[in-house]
Design an enzyme around this catalytic site. Structure first.
Site, PDB file in Angstrom:
ATOM      1  N   LYS A  18       0.837  -1.219   0.000  1.00  0.00           N
ATOM      2  CA  LYS A  18       0.000   0.000   0.000  1.00  0.00           C
ATOM      3  C   LYS A  18       0.864   1.260   0.000  1.00  0.00           C
ATOM      4  O   LYS A  18       2.030   1.247   0.413  1.00  0.00           O
ATOM      5  CB  LYS A  18      -0.930   0.020   1.216  1.00  0.00           C
ATOM      6  CG  LYS A  18      -0.249  -0.095   2.599  1.00  0.00           C
ATOM      7  CD  LYS A  18       0.259   1.194   3.198  1.00  0.00           C
ATOM      8  CE  LYS A  18       1.006   0.995   4.502  1.00  0.00           C
ATOM      9  NZ  LYS A  18       1.769   2.162   4.953  1.00  0.00           N
ATOM     10  N   ASP A 146      -2.386  -2.005   9.769  1.00  0.00           N
ATOM     11  CA  ASP A 146      -2.496  -1.989   8.309  1.00  0.00           C
ATOM     12  C   ASP A 146      -3.054  -3.284   7.729  1.00  0.00           C
ATOM     13  O   ASP A 146      -3.242  -3.388   6.518  1.00  0.00           O
ATOM     14  CB  ASP A 146      -1.112  -1.728   7.685  1.00  0.00           C
ATOM     15  CG  ASP A 146      -0.648  -0.300   7.909  1.00  0.00           C
ATOM     16  OD1 ASP A 146      -1.501   0.581   8.152  1.00  0.00           O
ATOM     17  OD2 ASP A 146       0.575  -0.063   7.838  1.00  0.00           O
TER      18      ASP A 146
HETATM   19  P1  ATP Z   1       4.106  -0.533   8.035  1.00  0.00           P
HETATM   20  O1  ATP Z   1       4.145   0.483   6.961  1.00  0.00           O
HETATM   21  O2  ATP Z   1       2.824  -1.324   8.102  1.00  0.00           O
HETATM   22  O3  ATP Z   1       4.594  -0.063   9.371  1.00  0.00           O
HETATM   23  P2  ATP Z   1       6.454  -1.646   6.894  1.00  0.00           P
HETATM   24  O4  ATP Z   1       6.107  -1.854   5.462  1.00  0.00           O
HETATM   25  O5  ATP Z   1       7.270  -0.452   7.236  1.00  0.00           O
HETATM   26  O6  ATP Z   1       5.121  -1.679   7.702  1.00  0.00           O
HETATM   27  P3  ATP Z   1       7.004  -4.441   7.206  1.00  0.00           P
HETATM   28  O7  ATP Z   1       7.730  -4.876   5.986  1.00  0.00           O
HETATM   29  O8  ATP Z   1       5.575  -4.776   7.295  1.00  0.00           O
HETATM   30  O9  ATP Z   1       7.213  -2.894   7.444  1.00  0.00           O
HETATM   31  O10 ATP Z   1       7.816  -5.079   8.462  1.00  0.00           O
HETATM   32  C1  ATP Z   1       8.056  -4.448   9.666  1.00  0.00           C
HETATM   33  C2  ATP Z   1       8.762  -5.423  10.617  1.00  0.00           C
HETATM   34  O11 ATP Z   1       7.875  -6.487  10.907  1.00  0.00           O
HETATM   35  C3  ATP Z   1       9.996  -6.099  10.004  1.00  0.00           C
HETATM   36  O12 ATP Z   1      11.154  -5.395  10.318  1.00  0.00           O
HETATM   37  C4  ATP Z   1       9.990  -7.494  10.611  1.00  0.00           C
HETATM   38  O13 ATP Z   1      10.859  -7.562  11.698  1.00  0.00           O
HETATM   39  C5  ATP Z   1       8.577  -7.727  11.103  1.00  0.00           C
HETATM   40  N1  ATP Z   1       7.837  -8.788  10.378  1.00  0.00           N
HETATM   41  C6  ATP Z   1       7.064  -9.728  10.920  1.00  0.00           C
HETATM   42  N2  ATP Z   1       6.513 -10.520   9.977  1.00  0.00           N
HETATM   43  C7  ATP Z   1       6.925 -10.067   8.803  1.00  0.00           C
HETATM   44  C8  ATP Z   1       6.682 -10.458   7.462  1.00  0.00           C
HETATM   45  N3  ATP Z   1       5.898 -11.488   7.125  1.00  0.00           N
HETATM   46  N4  ATP Z   1       7.253  -9.740   6.494  1.00  0.00           N
HETATM   47  C9  ATP Z   1       8.044  -8.681   6.814  1.00  0.00           C
HETATM   48  N5  ATP Z   1       8.320  -8.279   8.050  1.00  0.00           N
HETATM   49  C10 ATP Z   1       7.763  -8.957   9.049  1.00  0.00           C
END
Ligand code: ATP
Length: 309
Positions: A18, A146
């Site tokens: 997203k 999210d």
């Molecule tokens: P958001 O914008 O929703 O805060 P993001 O895109 O910045 O999320 P994600 O890639 O969703 O970040 O991951 C955040 C943290 O969640 C990662 O650093 C990891 O340690 C943990 N995590 C747990 N499960 C997963 C997964 N399936 N994929 C990625 N990260 C995961």
């Protein structure tokens, strides 16, 4: 909850990343979360997930992005989603999940949330649970702010923690170029920096109000008008993300000087997103940003939420 239909042997689900085209952050609530108002758009950068019956719960992760920070144990959000579905329906077996990631990890595009939404949909189908949208949304909001949006997809407004969703009308398609950045940013760190910046500048800040998505954003989305939307994109986390990652400033400046209608940090960053006038303009911008040594991808939105393929 009775199991009502014939279970599948192996289920494949696709879930989108997203962008937050508008993100207003209000006060910290008693539970430690900030009150936010978000306009989400699901874009064509996907996570693929396969689920197959197993005695225990396990997950393996591969993909085109840096996977160092992705846990393959019970901290994995997809595995937690699978356990939640099992608990909800009283399923006694396990599941093996195979995730192929394309959404940058800790990039501000909700990749982990997309994995969790994909796992909810996959386990529901695998175990013939037929939980339905309302129940799946309820489980999603227990997993993270999210996750409900990754389930719903399209374009939506989120309030509360971002998880109280209502679909928004959006006409046509919006073409974006996203630039991934090395290393992630922790969402709590970015909120922490925002709080510190606000404390430092307390006297400059208008009285707190309940965050809301500006009407102009909704009009631009409804009209399918990228130029109008470009004037209204906003992300309250951007200043904090730039303060933690000053290098993103040069990326934003380059994208905007190379033809983007607007550039913005995506969610908590460090991915940046550039809105363009259409597919051709996006391709040109992608070429320019790639030539500068950056990793740039052309995506479009809105697209569907997590669904079985
Ligand atoms: P958001 O914008 O929703 O805060 P993001 O895109 O910045 O999320 P994600 O890639 O969703 O970040 O991951 C955040 C943290 O969640 C990662 O650093 C990891 O340690 C943990 N995590 C747990 N499960 C997963 C997964 N399936 N994929 C990625 N990260 C995961």
């Amino acid at each position: 909850m009775p199991v009502t239909s014939q279970p599948e042997q192996r289920v494949r689900v696709r879930a989108p990343g997203k962008l937050n085209v508008f993100f207003e952050v209000g006060d910290v609530q008693d539970d430690g979360y900030h009150d936010v108002a978000s306009a989400y758009q699901a874009v064509s950068l996907y996570e693929d997930l396969w689920a197959e019956p197993a005695r225990d719960f396990s997950v393996s992760v591969t993909g085109s992005v840096d996977l160092d920070a992705v846990p393959e144990d019970d901290r994995n959000l997809a595995l937690r989603a699978a356990r939640l579905v099992a608990a909800q329906i009283g399923h006694t077996g396990g599941v093996h999940l195979e995730i192929v990631k394309h959404v940058p990890v800790a990039g501000g595009m909700g990749g982990g949330s997309a994995d969790a939404a994909a796992a909810l949909v996959a386990c529901d189908a695998l175990w013939g649970a037929e939980l339905g949208t309302v129940q799946l949304q309820r489980l999603a909001s227990r997993l993270g702010a999210d996750v409900p949006f990754a389930l719903m997809g399209g374009t939506a407004i989120g309030t509360g923690r971002g998880d109280q969703l209502s679909p928004a009308l959006a006409k046509g398609r919006f073409d974006w170029v996203i630039v991934t950045a090395n290393g992630g940013l922790s969402t709590p760190d970015v909120y922490g920096r925002l709080d510190a910046l606000r404390q430092d500048h307390a006297f400059d800040i208008a009285p707190a109000r309940t965050p809301e998505v500006e009407a102009g954003v909704l009009h631009a989305l409804r009209a399918g008008d990228a130029t109008a939307l470009a004037h209204r994109v906003r992300n309250d986390l951007q200043a904090a993300a730039l303060s933690l990652r000053p290098d993103l400033r040069a990326t934003l400046e380059l994208g905007e000087s190379a033809g983007a209608l607007a550039g913005i940090v995506s969610g908590s960053g460090p991915t940046t997103a550039f809105l363009t006038a259409g597919p051709e303009e996006a391709l040109e911008l992608q070429v320019t940003l790639t030539a500068s040594g950056r990793t740039a991808l052309h995506v479009h939105g809105p697209v569907r939420g997590a669904h079985v393929i």
